[in-house]
Enzyme design. Structure first.
Site, PDB file in Angstrom:
ATOM      1  N   HIS A   3     -13.620   2.186  10.045  1.00 41.84           N
ATOM      2  CA  HIS A   3     -12.205   1.843  10.191  1.00 41.84           C
ATOM      3  C   HIS A   3     -11.384   2.983  10.795  1.00 41.84           C
ATOM      4  O   HIS A   3     -10.294   2.757  11.322  1.00 41.84           O
ATOM      5  CB  HIS A   3     -11.591   1.494   8.832  1.00 41.84           C
ATOM      6  CG  HIS A   3     -12.216   0.321   8.164  1.00 41.84           C
ATOM      7  ND1 HIS A   3     -13.004   0.437   7.040  1.00 41.84           N
ATOM      8  CD2 HIS A   3     -12.187  -0.995   8.456  1.00 41.84           C
ATOM      9  CE1 HIS A   3     -13.420  -0.753   6.672  1.00 41.84           C
ATOM     10  NE2 HIS A   3     -12.949  -1.636   7.512  1.00 41.84           N
ATOM     11  N   HIS A  26      -4.402  -2.876   5.794  1.00 42.64           N
ATOM     12  CA  HIS A  26      -5.804  -2.685   6.162  1.00 42.64           C
ATOM     13  C   HIS A  26      -6.033  -1.235   6.591  1.00 42.64           C
ATOM     14  O   HIS A  26      -5.220  -0.660   7.324  1.00 42.64           O
ATOM     15  CB  HIS A  26      -6.192  -3.629   7.308  1.00 42.64           C
ATOM     16  CG  HIS A  26      -7.664  -3.721   7.542  1.00 42.64           C
ATOM     17  ND1 HIS A  26      -8.349  -2.783   8.284  1.00 42.64           N
ATOM     18  CD2 HIS A  26      -8.584  -4.619   7.111  1.00 42.64           C
ATOM     19  CE1 HIS A  26      -9.637  -3.116   8.303  1.00 42.64           C
ATOM     20  NE2 HIS A  26      -9.805  -4.223   7.606  1.00 42.64           N
ATOM     21  N   GLU A  51      -7.916   0.135   8.748  1.00 42.70           N
ATOM     22  CA  GLU A  51      -7.959   0.361  10.190  1.00 42.70           C
ATOM     23  C   GLU A  51      -6.545   0.501  10.748  1.00 42.70           C
ATOM     24  O   GLU A  51      -6.269   1.390  11.557  1.00 42.70           O
ATOM     25  CB  GLU A  51      -8.678  -0.786  10.904  1.00 42.70           C
ATOM     26  CG  GLU A  51      -8.746  -0.590  12.416  1.00 42.70           C
ATOM     27  CD  GLU A  51      -9.255  -1.805  13.170  1.00 42.70           C
ATOM     28  OE1 GLU A  51      -8.687  -2.135  14.235  1.00 42.70           O
ATOM     29  OE2 GLU A  51     -10.222  -2.428  12.695  1.00 42.70           O
TER      30      GLU A  51
END
Length: 289
Positions: free
Chosen positions: A79, A129, A131
């Site tokens: 990520h 998230h 990422e």
């Protein structure tokens, strides 16, 4: 009965590369080994690595002074992380093994370049998230917006006269990305919009294949961790095409309630799902239905 497993099901290139790197380090390193966050969103893999002595590190504040002094190896997961996190790990004296997916690294380079060139950055994805959190850390935080749905796109108001660069989380739903970009583009007062589709090709392929398979299946099974963003999107896509779609983590979660005639069963899996789990589900379906 036909049981079809999607060709694209399971580990993608970036995840496979990251997981292999951790296992390699666990075999050769004698000192402490950490992954910055779970290496992938799959509880089975993380548990196996923990048994091999690999610890999950969510923040440097979790480490005691003695642990920092002892050092060790920190593996950056696929990520990616923010520029600040990367620099902090280096300053603490850790050896860094960077397993960030090359497609994610490309986004870091894009947003850093456009941010430095005066663009406001819009990231289409989930703000929570890892990422996306990492991507935000490579551009000016005061001129960066994350948009996840139609309402947020409609409410988005860029700074007056500011140029806008739009990128996407690599695992975002491609169709949804196009819809949100279209909403933003209709805001006529933005003088310069650069749209860069940074969704991974493997993600698009996986989503398209899942949709096609679900369309011809009586039952569709989607395998992946509950916190896996790309698996959640696969489930949403399959559910639109097949009402009898199941989202499971392992074969133990599979409790089929359909008792009618079943001709076709489709199986797909997120990018963090090991081949072993997919095979177990496939075997179960073939023997129990």
């Amino acid at each position: 009965m036909n049981v079809t497993v999607a060709k694209s099901a399971g580990f993608c290139f970036g995840v496979k590369r990251a997981v292999n790197k951790v296992y390699e380090q666990a075999d050769i390193k004698r000192g402490p080994i950490y992954t910055y966050g779970p290496i992938i969103h799959n509880e089975e893999v993380v548990k196996d690595l923990e048994e091999k002595g690999v610890q999950v590190l969510h923040d440097l504040d979790e480490l005691t002074d003695e642990q920092k002094k002892k050092g060790g190896t920190v593996i950056i997961r696929s990520h990616g992380v923010s520029k600040e996190v990367y620099e902090s790990l280096a300053q603490c004296g850790f050896e860094i093994e960077d397993a960030t997916c090359p497609f994610v690294l490309k986004i870091h380079q894009i947003v850093e370049e456009f941010s430095n060139d005066g663009y406001e950055i819009v990231i289409i994805g989930s703000s929570s998230h890892p990422e996306v959190e990492g991507i935000r850390g490579w551009c000016d935080p005061g001129h960066t917006t994350v948009i996840a749905d139609q309402k947020e796109a409609e409410n988005y108001k860029p700074e007056s006269g500011k140029k806008v660069c739009i990128v996407a989380q690599t695992t975002f739903n491609y169709k949804k990305f196009q819809e949100l970009v279209e909403i933003i583009q209709k805001k006529g007062y933005i003088r310069d919009i650069r749209v860069l589709n940074t969704i991974c090709n493997a993600t698009e392929e996986r989503q398209n294949e899942a949709a096609s398979l679900a369309e011809t299946s009586d039952i569709m099974i989607v395998i992946g961790g509950r916190s896996s963003s790309n698996t959640q999107k696969l489930y949403e896509i399959c559910k639109e095409e097949c009402a009898n779609t199941y989202y499971i983590q392992t074969v133990a979660d599979l409790h089929l309630s359909e008792t009618g005639h079943i001709d076709n069963v489709g199986i797909t899996a997120g990018a963090s799902t090991p081949k072993k789990i997919i095979e177990e589900v496939q075997k179960y379906v073939r023997t129990e239905l």
